[in-house]
Design an enzyme around this catalytic site. Structure first.
Site, PDB file in Angstrom:
ATOM      1  N   ASP A   1      13.294  -4.499  -3.892  1.00  0.00           N
ATOM      2  CA  ASP A   1      14.386  -5.373  -4.584  1.00  0.00           C
ATOM      3  C   ASP A   1      15.683  -4.782  -4.254  1.00  0.00           C
ATOM      4  O   ASP A   1      16.710  -5.823  -4.875  1.00  0.00           O
ATOM      5  CB  ASP A   1      14.256  -4.985  -6.099  1.00  0.00           C
ATOM      6  CG  ASP A   1      13.987  -3.590  -6.471  1.00  0.00           C
ATOM      7  OD1 ASP A   1      14.928  -2.811  -5.921  1.00  0.00           O
ATOM      8  OD2 ASP A   1      13.261  -3.259  -7.130  1.00  0.00           O
TER       9      ASP A   1
ATOM     10  N   HIS B   1       8.659  -1.110   2.714  1.00  0.00           N
ATOM     11  CA  HIS B   1       7.969  -2.500   2.694  1.00  0.00           C
ATOM     12  C   HIS B   1       9.169  -3.552   2.999  1.00  0.00           C
ATOM     13  O   HIS B   1       8.934  -4.511   2.427  1.00  0.00           O
ATOM     14  CB  HIS B   1       7.344  -2.378   1.296  1.00  0.00           C
ATOM     15  CG  HIS B   1       6.110  -1.581   1.417  1.00  0.00           C
ATOM     16  ND1 HIS B   1       5.799  -0.887   0.219  1.00  0.00           N
ATOM     17  CD2 HIS B   1       5.421  -0.853   2.209  1.00  0.00           C
ATOM     18  CE1 HIS B   1       4.768  -0.111   0.640  1.00  0.00           C
ATOM     19  NE2 HIS B   1       4.665  -0.083   1.605  1.00  0.00           N
TER      20      HIS B   1
ATOM     21  N   CYS C   1      13.912 -19.100  15.377  1.00  0.00           N
ATOM     22  CA  CYS C   1      15.353 -18.446  15.996  1.00  0.00           C
ATOM     23  C   CYS C   1      15.792 -17.129  15.675  1.00  0.00           C
ATOM     24  O   CYS C   1      16.939 -16.784  16.204  1.00  0.00           O
ATOM     25  CB  CYS C   1      16.076 -19.508  15.821  1.00  0.00           C
ATOM     26  SG  CYS C   1      16.735 -19.790  14.133  1.00  0.00           S
TER      27      CYS C   1
ATOM     28  N   ASN D   1       6.090  10.448 -13.072  1.00  0.00           N
ATOM     29  CA  ASN D   1       5.222   9.301 -13.216  1.00  0.00           C
ATOM     30  C   ASN D   1       4.721   9.397 -14.645  1.00  0.00           C
ATOM     31  O   ASN D   1       4.143  10.289 -15.094  1.00  0.00           O
ATOM     32  CB  ASN D   1       4.327   9.214 -12.274  1.00  0.00           C
ATOM     33  CG  ASN D   1       3.920   7.701 -11.838  1.00  0.00           C
ATOM     34  OD1 ASN D   1       4.696   6.764 -11.640  1.00  0.00           O
ATOM     35  ND2 ASN D   1       2.401   7.539 -11.823  1.00  0.00           N
TER      36      ASN D   1
END
Length: 245
Positions: free
Chosen positions: A108, A123, A134, A216
């Site tokens: 993001d 990623h 092109c 987490n």
């Protein structure tokens, strides 16, 4: 919790080479959901049930480009999203000379929006898109405004997001940079990731430093290796830490 916040604050104060390894949980507080929450999407046109992983695979992109871009624009691009406390804290730690690099699985661009300079995007990024024919680059607005399949106005080629789809390999230069940063860190803070996506999650094995921190909401396979585990929102944790530093 207060004791853990105090310990994390002390570790950050005593560290001079921190690396942050982050995932989707870092951006959830900015209103960007983990795309896996869309599990089992039904595409009426194709009459096939796909998992989110299949919808963002190289095979799906090549075989069903129109359906790929519908899902991609709806679920993976959030132009209104702003950096949250986690992104802002990490940028501040970099300015203080504490944080040397961010290794992120997110696409993001919010770390850079918050001011972070050294960011290894494992990623890729939705902010970058390129013509497969092109090589001309386009921003995310070009993708969002395109009807059906984004097409290069210069040559007519398909414009592909500069993100790593399932079945595609990670960028070698990004991997080398991330490994180098992690291997040199004295403290590795892992935040907002369940450590289930490989090969990205395997990069933490290169850490040989002193302090391994895990922040987490849920448990991970690496919890038993960590010097400190905090099961809470990463933005909330960093907010409390910055009050003490």
């Amino acid at each position: 919790m207060e004791n853990k916040i105090a310990k994390l604050t002390e570790i950050i104060r005593d560290s001079n080479n921190i690396v942050f390894f982050g995932g989707a949980g870092c951006s959830c507080e900015s209103g960007i959901p983990d795309f896996r929450s869309s599990n089992g999407l039904w595409n009426e046109k194709l009459k096939i049930k796909f998992t989110p992983e299949q919808l963002v695979s190289h095979t799906f992109f090549m075989k069903y480009p129109e359906e790929f871009f519908k899902f991609y624009k709806d679920k993976l691009i959030y132009p209104e999203a702003k950096p949250n406390a986690a992104h802002i804290t990490l940028a501040k730690l970099e300015k203080m000379g504490k944080l040397k690099a961010i290794v992120t699985q997110n696409i993001d661009g919010l770390h850079q929006a918050a001011g972070s300079k050294i960011v290894y995007e494992l990623h890729g990024s939705v902010l970058r898109n390129y013509c497969m024919k092109c090589g001309t680059f386009y921003d995310e607005k070009f993708i969002l405004e395109a009807k059906e399949i984004p097409t290069c106005p210069k040559c007519g080629g398909t414009v592909k997001p500069d993100v790593v789809l399932y079945e595609e390999g990670l960028d070698d230069n990004i991997i080398r940079g991330a490994v180098d940063a992690i291997s040199k860190a004295d403290t590795l803070i892992i935040g907002g990731t369940s450590l289930v996506v490989y090969p990205a999650a395997g990069l933490i094995n290169y850490f040989k430093g002193k302090n391994l921190i895990l922040i987490n909401k849920s448990t991970t396979f690496a919890d038993n290796k960590a010097d400190l585990v905090i099961n809470d929102s990463i933005g909330k944790v960093f907010n409390e830490v910055m009050k003490l530093i």
